[in-house]
Design an enzyme around this catalytic site. Structure first.
Site, PDB file in Angstrom:
ATOM      1  NE  ARG A  89      -3.689   0.021   2.114  1.00 45.10           N
ATOM      2  CZ  ARG A  89      -4.226  -0.746   2.910  1.00 45.10           C
ATOM      3  NH1 ARG A  89      -3.451  -0.808   4.042  1.00 45.10           N
ATOM      4  NH2 ARG A  89      -5.379  -1.481   2.559  1.00 45.10           N
ATOM      5  CE1 TYR A  90       0.099   3.623   4.894  1.00 45.83           C
ATOM      6  CE2 TYR A  90       0.918   1.654   5.533  1.00 45.83           C
ATOM      7  CZ  TYR A  90       0.467   2.972   5.436  1.00 45.83           C
ATOM      8  OH  TYR A  90      -0.827   2.919   6.348  1.00 45.83           O
ATOM      9  NE  ARG A  93       5.434   2.164   6.461  1.00 44.17           N
ATOM     10  CZ  ARG A  93       4.961   3.137   6.487  1.00 44.17           C
ATOM     11  NH1 ARG A  93       5.499   3.614   4.412  1.00 44.17           N
ATOM     12  NH2 ARG A  93       3.896   3.816   6.731  1.00 44.17           N
ATOM     13  CB  CYS A 102      -2.910 -16.891  15.672  1.00 45.75           C
ATOM     14  SG  CYS A 102      -2.511 -15.334  14.961  1.00 45.75           S
ATOM     15  CB  CYS A 106      -7.217 -11.492  18.796  1.00 50.29           C
ATOM     16  SG  CYS A 106      -5.455 -11.633  19.140  1.00 50.29           S
ATOM     17  CB  CYS A 109      -8.720 -11.076  14.453  1.00 48.98           C
ATOM     18  SG  CYS A 109      -6.901 -10.789  12.651  1.00 48.98           S
ATOM     19  NE  ARG A 111      -3.197  -8.778   7.142  1.00 47.78           N
ATOM     20  CZ  ARG A 111      -2.364  -8.488   7.993  1.00 47.78           C
ATOM     21  NH1 ARG A 111      -1.633  -9.198   9.233  1.00 47.78           N
ATOM     22  NH2 ARG A 111      -2.260  -7.415   8.439  1.00 47.78           N
ATOM     23  CG  ASP A 271      -8.652  -2.158  11.959  1.00 47.30           C
ATOM     24  OD1 ASP A 271      -8.203  -1.080  11.533  1.00 47.30           O
ATOM     25  OD2 ASP A 271      -7.079  -2.911  11.918  1.00 47.30           O
ATOM     26  CG  ASP A 308      -4.654   1.169   8.572  1.00 46.93           C
ATOM     27  OD1 ASP A 308      -4.301   1.845   7.535  1.00 46.93           O
ATOM     28  OD2 ASP A 308      -4.236  -0.135   8.801  1.00 46.93           O
ATOM     29  CE  LYS A 315      -0.638   1.072  10.624  1.00 49.23           C
ATOM     30  NZ  LYS A 315      -0.221   0.519   9.175  1.00 49.23           N
TER      31      LYS A 315
HETATM   32  C1  LIG Z   1       0.222  -0.291   9.015  1.00 49.84           C
HETATM   33  C2  LIG Z   1       0.871  -1.077   7.272  1.00 49.84           C
HETATM   34  C3  LIG Z   1       2.190  -0.634   7.620  1.00 49.84           C
HETATM   35  C4  LIG Z   1       2.867  -0.615   8.275  1.00 49.84           C
HETATM   36  O1  LIG Z   1       2.866   0.801   8.554  1.00 49.84           O
HETATM   37  P1  LIG Z   1       3.259   1.751   9.478  1.00 49.84           P
HETATM   38  O2  LIG Z   1       3.043   3.390  10.118  1.00 49.84           O
HETATM   39  O3  LIG Z   1       5.186   1.330   8.896  1.00 49.84           O
HETATM   40  O4  LIG Z   1       3.980   1.370  10.657  1.00 49.84           O
HETATM   41  C5  LIG Z   1       2.444  -1.170   6.056  1.00 49.84           C
HETATM   42  N1  LIG Z   1       1.388  -1.549   5.276  1.00 49.84           N
HETATM   43  C6  LIG Z   1       0.548  -2.179   5.189  1.00 49.84           C
HETATM   44  C7  LIG Z   1      -0.556  -2.660   4.380  1.00 49.84           C
HETATM   45  C8  LIG Z   1       0.175  -1.384   6.294  1.00 49.84           C
HETATM   46  O5  LIG Z   1      -1.380  -2.177   6.629  1.00 49.84           O
HETATM   47  S1  SF4 Z   2      -4.873  -9.970  16.314  1.00 46.86           S
HETATM   48 FE1  SF4 Z   2      -5.578 -11.498  14.186  1.00 46.86          FE
HETATM   49  S2  SF4 Z   2      -2.953 -11.421  13.643  1.00 46.86           S
HETATM   50 FE2  SF4 Z   2      -3.061 -11.095  14.668  1.00 46.86          FE
HETATM   51  S3  SF4 Z   2      -2.430 -12.109  16.695  1.00 46.86           S
HETATM   52 FE3  SF4 Z   2      -4.606 -11.395  17.094  1.00 46.86          FE
HETATM   53  S4  SF4 Z   2      -5.093 -13.153  15.743  1.00 46.86           S
HETATM   54 FE4  SF4 Z   2      -3.402 -13.387  15.132  1.00 46.86          FE
END
Ligand SMILES: *Cc1c(COP(=O)(O)O)cnc(C)c1O
Ligand code: SF4
Length: 345
Positions: A89-90, A93, A102, A106, A109, A111, A271, A308, A315
């Site tokens: 996305r960015y 990175r 896991c 959680c 979560c 995801r 989220d 986010d 973010k």
């Molecule tokens: C949060 C996130 C990051 C890391 O972002 P930082 O601000 O550098 O911690 C990188 N890629 C994605 C897709 C993210 O959601």
């Molecule tokens: S937030 Fe989601 S990915 Fe992270 S430790 Fe918890 S269950 Fe696993």
């Protein structure tokens, strides 16, 4: 991991469940698997339905409702996915999904659409494609190992992945996002730290949400990561209703994190993922808590509060209003106590 608690029978023999927890369990487990490590279970008060550890791990009926704003993939990670498992996305990175497993799932979560789902297990061929992508995309300066929990991989697998990444000249830094220091601190073995130390420097971002999670065992796993693994440890938390949504608890969490050698990095607004509304704290409340902490606690102890953006905007910091306006060359501020100040630059 082999002794994880995964069924209602096992759970109800360890924790006195409320009627509503009991009735939510099966359906919640179908939507997003239930799993609890014996260690994390040991932090739960078996008699207290309001226990902050319990609320993170044991499903409640709120989780089964879906509010109109709640979506499958709030951060639009799947639509920013050039190759399987990589969200880019960015520009500088990329996030790399390496495991669907896991120790504890959680309940909030972000995801949960794919975490815990064995069909989502990335394979060696996916790894090769991801590495090829990182090699060809010269703007990528950082790779973030994520999941699921990437420390679910073996030492050999991690060693291989880290070695491959370190051979890519434009990659400047590598980060590992893991919750194992919180939910399975015994995963931080000497062998793991040995591997991590050979790939110095590495950044580990962990996920403590409550001071009760910083046990002696968790603290010693952090000490080991730092002294034997030679990694820099940061923490991200999620602001969670009834768990850490007051300045006393967060202040204590921040102090304890710093005391065991961790720099608080982010505090996330929860989220907008399906089933999350039982955890949501209004943003105004979050900013009020941050204002209370600003004036009180050392800057080293303070994370950046971020949202986010739903839809994949990335973010953005949620900062309380300290700056008010500029007028006739004077900048008006209020400090954390609400006292006005005027400065010229
Ligand atoms: C949060 C996130 C990051 C890391 O972002 P930082 O601000 O550098 O911690 C990188 N890629 C994605 C897709 C993210 O959601
Ligand atoms: S937030 Fe989601 S990915 Fe992270 S430790 Fe918890 S269950 Fe696993």
């Amino acid at each position: 991991m082999q002794n994880r608690i995964q069924t209602l029978d096992e759970l109800s023999s360890k924790v006195t469940l409320t009627e509503s927890e009991r009735s939510a369990f099966s359906e919640a487990n179908r939507v997003f698997s239930f799993s609890l490590s014996p260690y994390y279970l040991s932090l739960i008060d078996p008699e207290d339905p309001d226990c902050p550890i319990r609320k993170q791990a044991i499903p409640r009926p709120e989780e089964l409702l879906r509010k109109p704003n709640e979506v499958e993939d709030p951060l639009a990670e799947e639509s920013h996915m050039p190759v399987k498992g990589v969200t880019h996305r960015y520009p500088d990175r990329a996030l790399w999904y390496l495991s669907h497993v896991c120790a504890v799932y959680c309940r909030f979560c972000t995801r949960k659409r794919k975490v815990s789902d064995s069909l989502e297990t990335p394979h060696r061929s996916d790894w090769e494609l991801a590495l090829e992508y990182f090699r060809t995309q010269k703007e990528i300066r950082e790779v973030i190992l994520s999941g699921g929990d990437p420390l679910t991989l073996s030492e050999n697998q991690l060693d291989w992945i880290l070695k491959e990444l370190k051979t890519i000249p434009h990659i400047n830094q590598i980060r590992i996002h893991t919750r194992y220091p919180v939910t399975l601190p015994m995963r931080i073995t000497d062998e793991l730290c040995e591997v991590l130390s050979t790939h110095f420097p590495l950044f580990v971002v962990t996920h403590f949400n409550h001071p009760k999670e910083i046990t002696e065992l968790a603290a010693s796993s952090i000490e080991k990561l730092i002294k034997k693994g030679h990694v820099m440890v940061l923490n991200q938390s999620v602001l969670l209703k009834g768990i850490n949504d007051n300045s006393k608890v967060l202040e204590e969490l921040n102090y304890r994190l710093v005391k065991v050698g961790i720099k608080p990095y982010y505090l996330h607004q929860c989220d907008e993922v399906y089933g999350s509304h039982g955890f949501v704290v209004p943003m105004e409340r979050g900013m009020q808590i941050m204002t209370e902490l600003r004036g009180k606690q050392s800057g080293i102890c303070q994370p950046l509060y971020v949202k986010d953006l739903t839809g994949g905007g990335g973010k953005v910091p949620l900062t309380p209003q300290y700056y008010i306006e500029e007028k006739d060359g004077k900048y008006k501020f209020q400090n954390y106590r609400g006292i006005p100040f005027e400065v010229s630059h």
